[in-house]
Design a protein around this motif. Structure first.
Motif, mmCIF file in Angstrom:
data_model
loop_
_atom_site.group_PDB
_atom_site.id
_atom_site.type_symbol
_atom_site.label_atom_id
_atom_site.label_comp_id
_atom_site.label_asym_id
_atom_site.label_seq_id
_atom_site.Cartn_x
_atom_site.Cartn_y
_atom_site.Cartn_z
ATOM 1 N N ASN A 130 30.884 37.865 4.310
ATOM 2 C CA ASN A 130 31.312 39.259 4.439
ATOM 3 C C ASN A 130 30.581 40.009 5.548
ATOM 4 O OD1 ASN A 130 33.096 39.008 2.234
ATOM 5 N ND2 ASN A 130 31.400 39.330 0.807
ATOM 6 N N GLY A 131 29.732 39.309 6.267
ATOM 7 C CA GLY A 131 29.025 39.946 7.370
ATOM 8 C C GLY A 131 27.766 40.676 6.973
ATOM 9 N N CYS A 132 27.282 40.501 5.779
ATOM 10 C CA CYS A 132 26.036 41.148 5.340
ATOM 11 C C CYS A 132 24.850 40.260 5.674
ATOM 12 C CB CYS A 132 26.080 41.409 3.834
ATOM 13 S SG CYS A 132 27.320 42.619 3.356
ATOM 14 N N ILE A 133 23.770 40.865 6.168
ATOM 15 C CA ILE A 133 22.574 40.123 6.598
ATOM 16 C C ILE A 133 21.864 39.577 5.367
ATOM 17 C CG2 ILE A 133 20.336 40.311 7.737
ATOM 18 C CD1 ILE A 133 21.558 42.577 9.420
ATOM 19 N N THR A 134 21.567 38.281 5.391
ATOM 20 C CA THR A 134 20.838 37.627 4.302
ATOM 21 C C THR A 134 19.467 37.146 4.733
ATOM 22 O OG1 THR A 134 21.847 35.488 4.842
ATOM 23 C CG2 THR A 134 22.995 36.875 3.214
ATOM 24 N N GLN A 135 19.278 36.861 6.023
ATOM 25 C CA GLN A 135 17.980 36.354 6.480
ATOM 26 C C GLN A 135 17.804 36.641 7.974
ATOM 27 O OE1 GLN A 135 17.384 32.322 5.354
ATOM 28 N NE2 GLN A 135 15.227 32.265 5.965
ATOM 29 N N PHE A 136 16.553 36.856 8.370
ATOM 30 C CA PHE A 136 16.208 37.074 9.794
ATOM 31 C C PHE A 136 14.755 36.695 9.970
ATOM 32 C CE2 PHE A 136 15.492 40.886 7.383
ATOM 33 C CZ PHE A 136 14.239 41.324 7.799
ATOM 34 N N ASN A 137 14.329 36.577 11.240
ATOM 35 C CA ASN A 137 12.934 36.220 11.524
ATOM 36 C C ASN A 137 12.233 37.326 12.295
ATOM 37 O OD1 ASN A 137 14.182 35.959 13.952
ATOM 38 N ND2 ASN A 137 13.269 33.985 14.479
ATOM 39 N N PRO A 138 10.901 37.294 12.386
ATOM 40 C CA PRO A 138 10.132 38.331 13.099
ATOM 41 C C PRO A 138 10.528 38.467 14.566
ATOM 42 C CG PRO A 138 8.690 37.048 11.693
ATOM 43 C CD PRO A 138 9.999 36.359 11.686
ATOM 44 N N ALA A 139 10.930 37.346 15.168
ATOM 45 C CA ALA A 139 11.293 37.408 16.587
ATOM 46 C C ALA A 139 12.462 38.355 16.792
ATOM 47 C CB ALA A 139 11.636 36.010 17.102
ATOM 48 N N LEU A 140 13.390 38.400 15.795
ATOM 49 C CA LEU A 140 14.553 39.280 15.897
ATOM 50 C C LEU A 140 14.132 40.744 15.848
ATOM 51 C CD1 LEU A 140 17.735 39.449 15.927
ATOM 52 C CD2 LEU A 140 17.554 39.694 13.453
ATOM 53 N N THR A 141 13.245 41.068 14.913
ATOM 54 C CA THR A 141 12.808 42.463 14.787
ATOM 55 C C THR A 141 12.008 42.899 16.006
ATOM 56 O OG1 THR A 141 10.815 41.754 13.579
ATOM 57 C CG2 THR A 141 12.768 42.330 12.269
ATOM 58 N N GLU A 142 11.249 41.964 16.608
ATOM 59 C CA GLU A 142 10.493 42.303 17.824
ATOM 60 C C GLU A 142 11.461 42.521 18.977
ATOM 61 O OE1 GLU A 142 7.408 42.866 18.445
ATOM 62 O OE2 GLU A 142 6.514 42.374 16.484
ATOM 63 N N MET A 143 12.464 41.679 19.016
ATOM 64 C CA MET A 143 13.413 41.724 20.133
ATOM 65 C C MET A 143 14.178 43.036 20.157
ATOM 66 S SD MET A 143 16.342 38.903 20.965
ATOM 67 C CE MET A 143 15.134 37.630 20.886
ATOM 68 N N PHE A 144 14.550 43.544 18.949
ATOM 69 C CA PHE A 144 15.364 44.764 18.891
ATOM 70 C C PHE A 144 14.592 45.962 18.320
ATOM 71 C CE2 PHE A 144 18.471 41.304 18.840
ATOM 72 C CZ PHE A 144 19.349 41.719 19.824
ATOM 73 N N ALA A 145 13.265 45.815 18.209
ATOM 74 C CA ALA A 145 12.413 46.913 17.716
ATOM 75 C C ALA A 145 12.904 47.421 16.365
ATOM 76 C CB ALA A 145 12.364 48.052 18.749
ATOM 77 N N LEU A 146 13.042 46.487 15.429
ATOM 78 C CA LEU A 146 13.553 46.834 14.097
ATOM 79 C C LEU A 146 12.514 46.622 12.987
ATOM 80 C CD1 LEU A 146 17.092 45.177 14.385
ATOM 81 C CD2 LEU A 146 16.535 47.612 14.583
ATOM 82 N N ARG A 147 11.229 46.771 13.333
ATOM 83 C CA ARG A 147 10.186 46.514 12.334
ATOM 84 C C ARG A 147 10.275 47.454 11.132
ATOM 85 N NH1 ARG A 147 5.702 43.515 13.713
ATOM 86 N NH2 ARG A 147 5.709 42.596 15.812
ATOM 87 N N GLU A 148 10.660 48.720 11.410
ATOM 88 C CA GLU A 148 10.655 49.718 10.341
ATOM 89 C C GLU A 148 11.994 49.774 9.587
ATOM 90 O OE1 GLU A 148 7.945 51.171 9.593
ATOM 91 O OE2 GLU A 148 6.879 50.380 11.348
ATOM 92 N N VAL A 149 12.939 48.887 9.869
ATOM 93 C CA VAL A 149 14.268 48.938 9.273
ATOM 94 C C VAL A 149 14.413 47.763 8.285
ATOM 95 C CG1 VAL A 149 16.749 48.899 9.680
ATOM 96 C CG2 VAL A 149 15.210 50.009 11.333
ATOM 97 N N GLU A 150 14.952 48.074 7.136
ATOM 98 C CA GLU A 150 15.249 47.015 6.158
ATOM 99 C C GLU A 150 16.602 46.439 6.478
ATOM 100 O OE1 GLU A 150 15.192 44.291 3.515
ATOM 101 O OE2 GLU A 150 13.461 45.636 3.690
ATOM 102 N N LEU A 151 16.601 45.188 6.948
ATOM 103 C CA LEU A 151 17.848 44.582 7.441
ATOM 104 C C LEU A 151 18.655 43.885 6.351
ATOM 105 C CD1 LEU A 151 16.654 43.092 10.838
ATOM 106 C CD2 LEU A 151 17.807 45.260 10.419
ATOM 107 N N LYS A 152 18.015 43.352 5.350
ATOM 108 C CA LYS A 152 18.725 42.576 4.317
ATOM 109 C C LYS A 152 19.749 43.439 3.603
ATOM 110 C CE LYS A 152 15.856 38.672 3.061
ATOM 111 N NZ LYS A 152 15.184 37.947 1.985
ATOM 112 N N GLY A 153 20.960 42.953 3.511
ATOM 113 C CA GLY A 153 22.029 43.663 2.852
ATOM 114 C C GLY A 153 22.820 44.564 3.782
ATOM 115 N N GLN A 154 22.284 44.752 5.003
ATOM 116 C CA GLN A 154 23.006 45.562 5.976
ATOM 117 C C GLN A 154 24.111 44.739 6.622
ATOM 118 O OE1 GLN A 154 22.466 48.820 6.427
ATOM 119 N NE2 GLN A 154 20.764 48.828 4.947
ATOM 120 N N ARG A 155 25.136 45.429 7.106
ATOM 121 C CA ARG A 155 26.211 44.729 7.781
ATOM 122 C C ARG A 155 25.878 44.583 9.259
ATOM 123 N NH1 ARG A 155 30.721 44.074 4.941
ATOM 124 N NH2 ARG A 155 31.932 43.767 6.809
#
Length: 306
Positions: free
Chosen positions: A281-306
């Protein structure tokens, strides 16, 4: 302790069977005893009337009433003989053993011809009569000199037959009751010997159903119950071994899965490239630290987001 249905049913059926046996036995025995005693009394009475008839012809012809009376009085000592009376050719009672007087029923029957006399002149007639205040009797009548000199009557007391029947049936009932009590005790002991092992087997089966494979049941008999107990114990041992093998296999598989997950997590975490995993369904289930560093998403909760 609540008794088992097995014991209750056994006791009920035992009561029914013994009741039927006792009733049937008493009925058959009572009938046989009555038939035997009646035949005995009839034979005894017939012998008495024939004996008196054969020995009293001359005495009656000579009208020696005192001798005749003494003869019939002697026969009263025989068990079962209730009365004796002699009717002459004029249909008059010339000797009897009634006291104080001849019963009315008998006097009324002594008419022009003895109404109780329905047989041949040389035969013995047997029938039952009832005298008021005296009871029931087997009246046995025989002719004297082919009926020329009259007839002789002997009454055998039916009350004596009834008394003997009651005594015999009471003794029989006591014996049957004693056998019933003894058999009930034996049945109680035997059913209890079966019931107690069955209770232990039931408790043991309950423990097995609760996966208590360390439980034991102490039944050492060589009958079917002992065989069932040994079978259950053998089954318990095999189930315990199977569960132990299964637990070991599950433990090994879990450990391997944990190692694999740890290894996979370490790879994803240390991956230099950014990793993003979504479901169908396009909902985020997993990601790694490299992704959050790459897009500056450290302060965002990604799991469950579309």
């Amino acid at each position: 302790m609540k008794r088992s249905n097995l014991f209750q049913k056994t006791l009920v059926w035992e009561v029914i069977i013994f009741g039927a046996i006792a009733a049937a036995t008493s009925a058959v025995s009572g009938w046989n005893l009555k038939h035997t005693l009646t035949h005995e009394f009839e034979s005894k009475g017939t012998a008495i009337v024939n004996s008196i008839a054969n020995s009293s012809v001359e005495i009656i012809a000579n009208r020696d009433i005192s001798t005749l009376q003494s003869i019939i009085d002697q026969f009263l000592e025989i068990k079962g003989v209730a009365y004796i009376y002699i009717v002459d050719d004029r249909q008059e009672i010339i000797a009897h053993t009634f006291a104080p007087a001849v019963p009315t029923e008998i006097s009324q029957k002594i008419i022009q011809r003895n109404p109780s006399w329905t047989g041949e002149v040389d035969s013995v007639v047997i029938h039952e009569i009832e005298l008021s205040g005296l009871g029931k009797f087997i009246d046995i009548t025989a002719p004297i000199l082919a009926g020329v000199e009259g007839s002789i009557h002997v009454g055998m007391d039916l009350a004596l037959i009834a008394a003997q029947m009651r005594s015999a049936m009471f003794a029989q009932i006591c014996i049957v009751l004693a056998i019933f009590i003894l058999s009930t005790i034996v049945a109680y002991i035997r059913v209890n010997q079966i019931y107690q092992p069955l209770i232990r087997l039931t408790e043991y089966a309950d423990k097995l159903s609760a996966s208590d494979f360390n439980a034991v049941v102490d039944i050492r008999s060589n009958d079917e119950i002992g065989l069932l107990a040994r079978t259950l114990q053998s089954m318990s041992k095999k189930l315990s071994e199977s569960f132990s093998d299964l637990e070991r296999a599950v433990s090994d598989a879990t450990q391997e899965m944990q190692i694999s997950n740890t290894y996979l997590t370490a790879i994803i975490t240390n991956l230099a490239d950014g990793l993003l995993v979504t479901d169908r369904n396009g909902c985020i289930t997993q990601f790694n630290p490299a992704l959050t560093e790459m897009f500056a998403l450290r302060e965002v909760e990604l799991k469950g987001q579309r």
